[in-house]
Design an enzyme around this catalytic site. Structure first.
Site, PDB file in Angstrom:
ATOM      1  N   CYS A   1      -1.992   8.847   2.483  1.00 46.64           N
ATOM      2  CA  CYS A   1      -1.752   8.328   1.139  1.00 46.64           C
ATOM      3  C   CYS A   1      -2.957   8.536   0.231  1.00 46.64           C
ATOM      4  O   CYS A   1      -2.803   8.692  -0.983  1.00 46.64           O
ATOM      5  CB  CYS A   1      -1.387   6.850   1.205  1.00 46.64           C
ATOM      6  SG  CYS A   1      -2.619   5.825   2.037  1.00 46.64           S
TER       7      CYS A   1
ATOM      8  N   GLU B   1       0.892  -1.171   0.000  1.00 43.58           N
ATOM      9  CA  GLU B   1       0.000   0.000   0.000  1.00 43.58           C
ATOM     10  C   GLU B   1       0.918   1.206   0.000  1.00 43.58           C
ATOM     11  O   GLU B   1       1.543   1.520   1.017  1.00 43.58           O
ATOM     12  CB  GLU B   1      -0.927  -0.046   1.218  1.00 43.58           C
ATOM     13  CG  GLU B   1      -2.154   0.833   1.069  1.00 43.58           C
ATOM     14  CD  GLU B   1      -1.847   2.291   1.336  1.00 43.58           C
ATOM     15  OE1 GLU B   1      -1.657   3.043   0.342  1.00 43.58           O
ATOM     16  OE2 GLU B   1      -1.786   2.668   2.504  1.00 43.58           O
TER      17      GLU B   1
END
Length: 481
Positions: A284, A250
């Site tokens: 993110c 990720e």
């Protein structure tokens, strides 16, 4: 609850690391030290992996799915009881405002509840085959799983990564980021409190260069979950490949929010702002690119500017809209991006304000909104990881898709329109792991699979889908005799 400790957690006990090294814990709201914690060494990683394997061969591996689920559920109850303490710890360690830190603690409790409930409901299937056969599949744990997590959302990422791995019967070795270790260590104490079998969870704080690298390349690790930068994720995957260990990555994002002429601007504005500045933009999935159709461009830009000008920046404990960045290094990176935007002629249409009396040593940066940013500009394509948002005008639906997919990342996107057909077309055409329509983030969405494409990584965490990533499939074909 103890904030700092000079011990690491391996095989169900707290002990000193092999070396005498320590990690200084800094309060980003003041830039001052709040103490030190122990720094693990490669030998400690070896011992943690051995302990995890022993747990699989022993008490942890013998537990039924029901009993694993009950332990995780019990941990969730303890987290719920300690939400305020954990929030204070996270705010002090990471710098996020208290309300955001509390939301993360509540999310950790929810992950424990969710995956505790999933543990005995995740199963294989029977497959119709020849009349003389019974064929079925089993979902089995990988074994020892390594979890290398970042500093921006420690509790949330422990929940979606470590807890899902434990629910499926893996034994975990957790390496928190050196900038933010406190709640990871607190999580280990909670596991100890509820009686999680020794070795099922091991926590080895330390540097990425030493401890992270040792975990990524360890032959005893059967699966790696990494959240962080694309560059480091690439090196983790390369190291894991030497042992053919699967990896869930990720990584970064440059997520667009796309506002069409027919959108409800009143509903959109809070999401457009918050998605870019939450946790000081150190997210993110931050919605750091706002694409606005030209017919409402000026109207939306004015509303965004009003909101940005009202944003207050200050110490985490003040619980304002925006806290500090996590470190002096991160502040310098974000400041360089802002200065580059100004030097290249981008227009700053609004900025937030650092409150009077904010500690001079704190790593504060004013939230900044740039307007009329060319789609190929550095600020429109590179992940800034700070409270910096760019507004980009577009004319047609096709152009919006082209701009949205222009970045190398593909993590999250938002689409704001009342047109049902357009909603479905955009959802299909945008390259992203999650697409939100007339919202952004769905309030956290523990149940919603999360992950990206392109430079945003691969594999999925969160939701029931994560359980597939933390298991491998075995097919059994029995011939009747």
């Amino acid at each position: 609850m103890v904030l700092c400790t000079n011990e690491i957690f391996i095989d169900g006990r707290w002990r000193k690391p092999t070396g005498a090294g320590t990690i200084e814990i800094e309060n980003p709201s003041t830039g001052t030290s709040i103490g030190e914690i122990a720094a693990s060494q490669k030998e400690d990683v070896d011992e943690a992996v051995d302990a995890a394997q022993s747990a699989l061969d022993g008490d942890w591996g013998q537990l039924s799915a029901v009993d694993r689920g009950r332990l995780l559920t019990k941990m969730g109850q303890v987290v719920t009881e300690q939400v305020d303490e954990l929030a204070q710890m996270e705010a002090l360690d990471v710098g996020k405002p208290l309300k955001q830190a509390k939301a993360d603690a509540i999310a950790l409790a929810r992950y424990l509840e969710f995956y505790g409930g999933c543990a005995d409901k995740f199963h294989g299937e029977t497959i119709p085959y020849g009349n003389d056969y019974t064929v079925y599949t089993l979902r089995e744990p990988h074994g020892v799983t390594a979890h290398i997590i970042p500093w921006n959302y420690p509790m949330q990422i422990i929940g979606r990564s470590v807890v899902a791995a434990l629910a499926t019967g893996n034994a975990a070795v957790l390496k928190p980021a050196e900038e933010a270790c406190l709640t990871a260590l607190a999580f280990a104490r909670i596991a100890e409190t509820v009686g999680l079998p020794k070795g099922a969870l091991n926590v080895v704080p330390g540097t990425g260069e030493l401890v992270g690298a040792a975990l990524a390349s360890h032959p005893g690790v059967n699966h790696i979950s990494f959240t962080g930068s694309t560059a480091v994720g690439t090196s983790v995957q390369a190291a894991a490949a030497q042992n053919t260990a699967p990896v869930t990555l990720e990584l970064g994002g440059k997520s667009p929010q796309i506002v069409f002429d027919d959108a409800s601007i009143e509903a959109a504005i809070p999401f457009l702002v918050n998605a870019g500045v939450q946790n000081a933009g150190q997210t993110c999935s931050a919605g750091s690119r706002i694409l606005i159709q030209r017919g409402v461009y000026q109207q939306v830009l004015e509303r965004l500017a009003e909101r940005f000008q009202s944003l207050r920046v200050g110490p985490a404990i003040e619980d304002l809209e925006v806290g500090p960045l996590v470190s002096g290094r991160q502040k310098a990176i974000v400041t360089d991006f802002v200065e580059h935007g100004e030097k290249t002629g981008l227009e700053v249409v609004a900025q937030g304000t650092i409150i009077d009396g904010a500690p001079s040593g704190g790593y504060f940066v004013c939230p900044t909104l740039f307007a009329d940013v060319p789609p190929d500009h550095k600020l429109a394509n590179e992940e800034i990881f700070g409270p910096v948002v760019v507004a980009i005008p577009f004319d047609t639906e096709e152009e919006a898709v082209q701009i949205a997919n222009n970045a190398d990342y593909g993590l999250v996107a938002g689409v704001w329109t009342r047109d049902g057909g357009r909603q479905m077309r955009m959802a299909r055409q945008i390259k992203a792991g999650q697409v939100f329509i007339n919202n952004y983030g769905a309030g956290g969405g523990v149940e919603l699979p999360f992950g990206g494409v392109g430079r945003s990584g691969h594999g999925r965490e969160k939701g029931f889908e994560a359980l597939y990533g933390f298991t491998t499939l075995k097919t059994v074909a029995a011939l009747h005799g």
